[in-house]
Design an enzyme around this catalytic site. Structure first.
Site, mmCIF file in Angstrom:
data_model
loop_
_atom_site.group_PDB
_atom_site.id
_atom_site.type_symbol
_atom_site.label_atom_id
_atom_site.label_comp_id
_atom_site.label_asym_id
_atom_site.label_seq_id
_atom_site.Cartn_x
_atom_site.Cartn_y
_atom_site.Cartn_z
ATOM 1 N N GLU A 41 5.635 47.830 -74.029
ATOM 2 C CA GLU A 41 5.368 47.066 -72.809
ATOM 3 C C GLU A 41 6.672 46.977 -72.034
ATOM 4 O OE1 GLU A 41 3.429 43.239 -73.467
ATOM 5 O OE2 GLU A 41 2.271 44.116 -75.109
ATOM 6 N N GLU B 182 1.582 41.442 -81.547
ATOM 7 C CA GLU B 182 2.133 40.097 -81.691
ATOM 8 C C GLU B 182 1.417 39.304 -82.777
ATOM 9 O OE1 GLU B 182 2.245 38.920 -77.476
ATOM 10 O OE2 GLU B 182 4.378 39.342 -77.573
HETATM 11 C C1 GAL Z 1 3.427 40.469 -74.219
HETATM 12 C C2 GAL Z 1 2.061 40.568 -74.822
HETATM 13 C C3 GAL Z 1 1.004 40.842 -73.799
HETATM 14 C C4 GAL Z 1 1.186 39.945 -72.621
HETATM 15 C C5 GAL Z 1 2.537 40.147 -72.045
HETATM 16 C C6 GAL Z 1 2.815 39.226 -70.893
HETATM 17 O O1 GAL Z 1 4.248 39.724 -75.041
HETATM 18 O O2 GAL Z 1 2.009 41.547 -75.805
HETATM 19 O O3 GAL Z 1 -0.243 40.641 -74.387
HETATM 20 O O4 GAL Z 1 1.073 38.627 -73.034
HETATM 21 O O5 GAL Z 1 3.499 39.840 -72.996
HETATM 22 O O6 GAL Z 1 1.952 39.355 -69.865
#
Ligand code: GAL
Length: 971
Positions: free
Chosen positions: A502, A432
């Protein structure tokens, strides 16, 4: 490229910073000066080393320049200073407080400037060299290594300024030998919480300043190893590995197990067993130069992008991964080796095969463990500039050439440190950080230095700089369309494999929908799996709250419990989410109908055959095992399936609910779990359950203000149940409310319906129950009601119909929604209170842990026992939890309840309303009653605290429903 050509650290501070020149480096975009070029990290060699970890003297100042550097001079009297542990964060040791923000910078965004209020920790350590430390006359030198300091440090040894550095989760070394004396060495380190480097470290986590990784003095004998690069590839077509160790200092490489003895730089090809995460074969070797012998652990493997897929040793891999932040509830990001090992063992034991080191290189010892036990690693650079999104990414350091040296320095420090780990298969540029030239420069540098691995960066939506298309939190439907190749995108991207770096946001209860993702991953080659967000809750152990989260330290800006979104609780106890994930990603599929006497076994590994596993069968009747044995299964190769015959059905199975359970367990002790550890399982039903039948033969009798129906006694005026067989029951009525989960609440930026807020707007947390009629019939008591929220015209017409056969009391509930229900229901069922003495719970149904409609894969049908307290899942922020799925019957507090159909069972010592009010577990105080919910339906969980909500099939719509329960007193 030898490390001496690695990007060098710019020595000149930027012009125009406003801090006094003494601390001008703090706001300098350059990564530092005075440090040695980055190089390979190794834990030990035959050269002496001295750990400088321990109790250090410590002084905290409010600003970067509050104190001069007199403390660094030998003889300075620091007796009245406090002490802190190094490694450690001072804010977790009683000096100042931690701050949690997700992406907002907790200071004004004016790069590279930082606030005047800049907590600065002066650290002092006085040490002697061991008596056998080589003296200077022996030649060589000594290096002082810092493995991690947040966020900027200036270092003096014996009064001499060695330099300063930024790059918190990366190693930094100084030449120190010329300054050392046999005793009374004074190491002084000034650490600033905020620096220009903080702009590059805006990861979603606590801001935790301090020297949080090891500090070590490394003797470098004359002729010692400098930097070296182990190239160990595997040719799957020949079964041979090729080893070449490039070394800045010439020497020899020996690998006794392979009969290898070659000069550095010289390739050698020999037959080997390859390294994979499933078969982590390491060969012990030694790199010997004139002055040092460095142990090597060599894993042969080849990573490539071929046919649009990420392949290792010629085969596509499926990542069943997690995102791991380093976390310990007492020591923050200062982790000891045992904690790191525990993480690896827990991952292996839960079928996890990959880790993304979100969002920075971990302590290097963690990668040694990943090599040893076998995990694919996406090693991510210490880079995130997410807070610039607040200003449409203006001034983003990754798109500003002045910052590029700092970015390249970070890339080099990661790659050089970690390049000799077979587990690292992908380099990730960071997280990010928007887009920009700096990222491209990093990718180019990395490819040039190490063409043997792939490059990842999620923010590169067109995959210009990367080898894979990567996204976070994409919905199931979108992932499926990517699998089908219907996502469009640039020509380059269309040819690349896809990963979800993620997904499955594991905040609080959940995530839901993992099984549905896995089915999609397995259906399309292009989809190479994903990494659940995230491994562990970052709760801080706290006397007031049990575990603290954002806001608990009075932060003016914070993101609450968004920092508690892991598959492990802060104490590393697995949450139901991890148990679910383990089931969903199990490497053996066991399928079949059960009735036809065969079971289909599929080896879902990418590499390993089934020789490490033993298979067991058992047969259950009404949840109790009546027979069990071993199931011979061929040693299928990865990807193969076989139909295996089950034994003949055990005799005497009539009339009961029966089925097979087939389990795959470790046949012998493995490095990561003992013999018998369960890896995969399935249950195959054979005979169906008979639902309870109660003929309505008893007559309700109304006398003295009560109605008696068999064992049931009701209040005549309201029709409310009072006792069953003498067991007191309070407040039995329809219940639709649950304390919204984090995933119900959803994230503020979500476009779709956020259930928690919608439910509150609708008033589902304050339903009114209007009594319309109490009808005493010949063989039934019927209570008619309308359940509805204030201020709304919608309602649920609810009829409680009680019948009895003389001994057993049956409640049939019918619910008919009225009006336009545009929101789903949180739950649908009845709840009632039992005396607080109710404690033991037995049930036949899903267990042993909690389950919800889209997180129920791991529920095992069986007979289970618990206490009421043990039914609670300890989510750091209290919320709906603890439901057991598919319950046929349950016993609690002297009552037995049988359901038709099966129901969701929950029991707790507080109401859902109290659960909803609580901010921490310490707010939950047991009341006088145990509240039991018997639910016909539960709304799904989904992942909307960051990702998509529950899939349509898990939404609990307000629709006409009928369900019943039979109550008896237990003997
Ligand atoms: C993503 C980010 C993580 C964390 C997650 C939400 O956007 O890469 O670091 O913030 O969301 O828990």
């Amino acid at each position: 490229m030898p490390s001496s050509e690695s990007p060098r650290i710019s020595p000149a501070p930027e012009q125009g910073t406003a801090l006094s020149s003494r601390v001008g480096y703090v706001e300098d975009v350059a990564p530092g000066h005075g440090t040695l070029p980055p190089r390979a990290w190794y834990a030990a060699s035959d050269a002496p080393s001295l750990s400088l970890n321990g109790r250090w003297r410590f002084r905290l100042s409010p600003t970067a320049d509050a104190e001069d550097d007199a403390f660094a001079a030998p003889g300075y009297d620091a007796e009245n200073w406090a002490r802190v542990s190094v490694p450690g964060h001072w804010v977790l040791q009683g000096h100042g407080t931690p701050v949690y923000t997700n992406h907002l910078y907790p200071f004004p965004v004016d790069p590279p400037r930082v606030p005047t209020e800049n907590p600065t920790g002066d650290h002092l350590y006085v040490f002697d060299l061991p008596a056998d430390w080589p003296d200077r006359a022996a030649g060589g030198g000594t290096v002082l290594r810092f493995d991690g300091v947040e966020s900027c440090a200036r270092v003096w040894l014996n009064g001499t300024d060695l330099g300063e550095f930024k790059g918190s989760r990366l190693p930094h070394e100084f030449a120190a030998g010329h300054l050392l004396k046999p005793s009374g060495n004074v190491l002084a380190v000034r650490v600033h919480q905020w620096s220009a480097g903080s702009y590059l470290e805006d990861q979603d986590q606590w801001w935790l300043p301090g020297i949080f990784r090891d500090v070590t003095l490394l003797h470098r004998p004359a002729g010692a190893v400098l930097d070296f690069f182990v190239h160990a590839s595997y040719d799957h077509t020949t079964g041979e590995g090729t080893l070449r160790v490039d070394s800045d200092v010439d020497g020899r490489v020996t690998v006794p197990g392979l009969g290898v003895d070659v000069a550095t730089g010289e390739p050698v090809t020999v037959p080997v067993r390859p390294w994979t995460a499933e078969t982590p074969v390491l060969y012990d070797g030694v790199l010997a130069t004139a002055g040092e012998r460095v142990p090597l652990r060599i894993g042969f493997r080849t990573v490539e992008l071929a046919d649009g897929l990420i392949k290792v040793n010629g085969k596509a891999v499926l990542f069943k991964g997690v995102n791991r932040h380093e976390w310990h509830p007492e020591t923050g990001r200062a982790l000891d080796l045992e904690t790191m090992r525990e993480d690896v063992l827990l991952m292996k034991r839960h079928n996890v095969n990959a880790v993304r080191t979100s969002h920075y290189p971990p302590h290097p010892a963690f990668l040694d463990l990943c090599d040893e036990y076998g995990l694919w690693v996406v090693d991510e650079c210490d880079l995130e500039t997410h807070g610039f999104v607040e200003q449409d990414w203006r001034d983003n350091p990754v798109d500003d050439d002045r910052w590029t040296p700092a970015l390249l320095d970070r890339a080099a420090r990661m790659v050089e440190r970690d390049k000799n780990h077979p587990c690292v298969v992908v380099w990730s540029l960071g997280n990010e950080a928007g887009t920009g030239r700096g990222l491209t420069a990093m990718a180019e540098w990395i490819r040039d230095r190490d063409p043997s691995r792939l490059v990842h960066y999620e923010g590169d939506i067109d995959s210009r700089d990367t080898d894979m298309y990567s996204r976070m939190y994409a919905s199931h439907a979108e992932v499926e369309s990517i699998g089908r190749g219907l996502d469009g995108g640039t020509r380059k991207r269309r040819r690349l494999p896809f990963i979800l770096c993620e997904y499955g946001h594991a905040m609080g209860n959940g995530p839901g929908g993992l099984a549905d993702y896995q089915r999609i991953f397995e259906a399309y080659d292009r989809l190479q799996g994903g990494f659940v967000w995230e491994w562990i809750d970052h709760g801080i152990q706290d006397e007031r709250h049990g575990y603290a989260y954002g806001g608990d330290f009075g932060e003016e800006l914070h993101d609450g419990n968004f920092v508690c979104d892991g598959l492990l609780f802060p104490d590393r106890a697995p949450s139901p989410g991890l148990v679910e994930y383990k089931k969903v990603i199990e490497p053996v599929r066991i399928e079949g109908s059960g009735a036809d006497g065969t079971v289909r076994i599929t080896n879902a590994h990418d590499f390993a055959d089934l020789s490490a596993l033993a298979f067991l069968w058992s047969y259950q009747l009404d949840g109790e095992s009546v027979d069990a044995g071993a199931l011979p299964v061929p040693e299928l190769a990865a990807g193969e399936s076989a139909d295996v015959k089950l034994p003949p059905l055990p005799a005497g199975t009539r009339g009961a609910e029966g089925g097979w359970t087939v389990r795959a367990v470790l046949a012998a002790d493995a490095a990561w779990a003992p013999k018998g550890h369960e890896v995969a399982w399935a249950q195959l039903p054979v005979t169906e359950r008979t639902v309870p039948k109660v003929s309505a033969t008893a007559r309700p009798v109304s006398r003295d203000g009560v109605i008696t129906l068999g064992p049931g006694v009701f209040e005549a005026r309201t029709g409310t149940l009072r006792t069953v067989g003498g067991v007191e029951v309070t407040g039995l009525r329809l219940d639709v409310w649950r304390a919204p989960t984090d995933n119900d609440e959803g994230a503020s930026w979500q476009d779709g319906l956020r259930y928690g807020p919608a439910w509150r707007t609708y008033g589902l947390h304050r339903m009114r129950h209007r009594l319309d009629a109490v009808e005493v019939g010949d063989n039934a008591l019927t209570v008619r009601t309308r359940v509805a929220p204030a201020a709304r015209e919608t309602g649920l017409t609810t009829v409680y119909h009680w019948t009895c056969d003389g001994a057993r009391l049956k409640l049939a509930v019918s619910v008919v929604p009225e009006g336009d229900w545009s929101v789903p229901l949180p739950r649908l069922g009845v709840r009632f209170g039992l005396a607080g003495s109710a404690d033991r719970v037995r049930w036949f149904g899903g267990g042993p842990g909690e389950a919800y409609p889209d997180s129920r894969s791991a529920a095992v049908l069986g007979r289970w026992e618990s206490t009421v307290d043990a039914l609670q899942t300890p989510y750091v922020r209290p919320q709906e939890n603890g439901a057991r799925a598919d319950v046929r019957w349950a016993e609690i507090g002297g009552l037995r309840v049988e359901g038709d159909p099966e129901f969701w069972f929950t029991a707790r010592r507080w109401t859902s309303e109290h659960l909803d009010e609580a901010a921490h577990r310490t707010d939950l105080v047991p009341g006088h009653a145990v509240w039991v919910n018997l639910d016909h339906g539960q709304h799904g969980i989904g992942s909307q605290s960051c990702g998509p909500g529950p899939l349509p099939q898990y939404v609990l719509r307000a629709e006409p429903a009928r369900f019943s329960f039979v109550f008896t007193k237990t003997s």
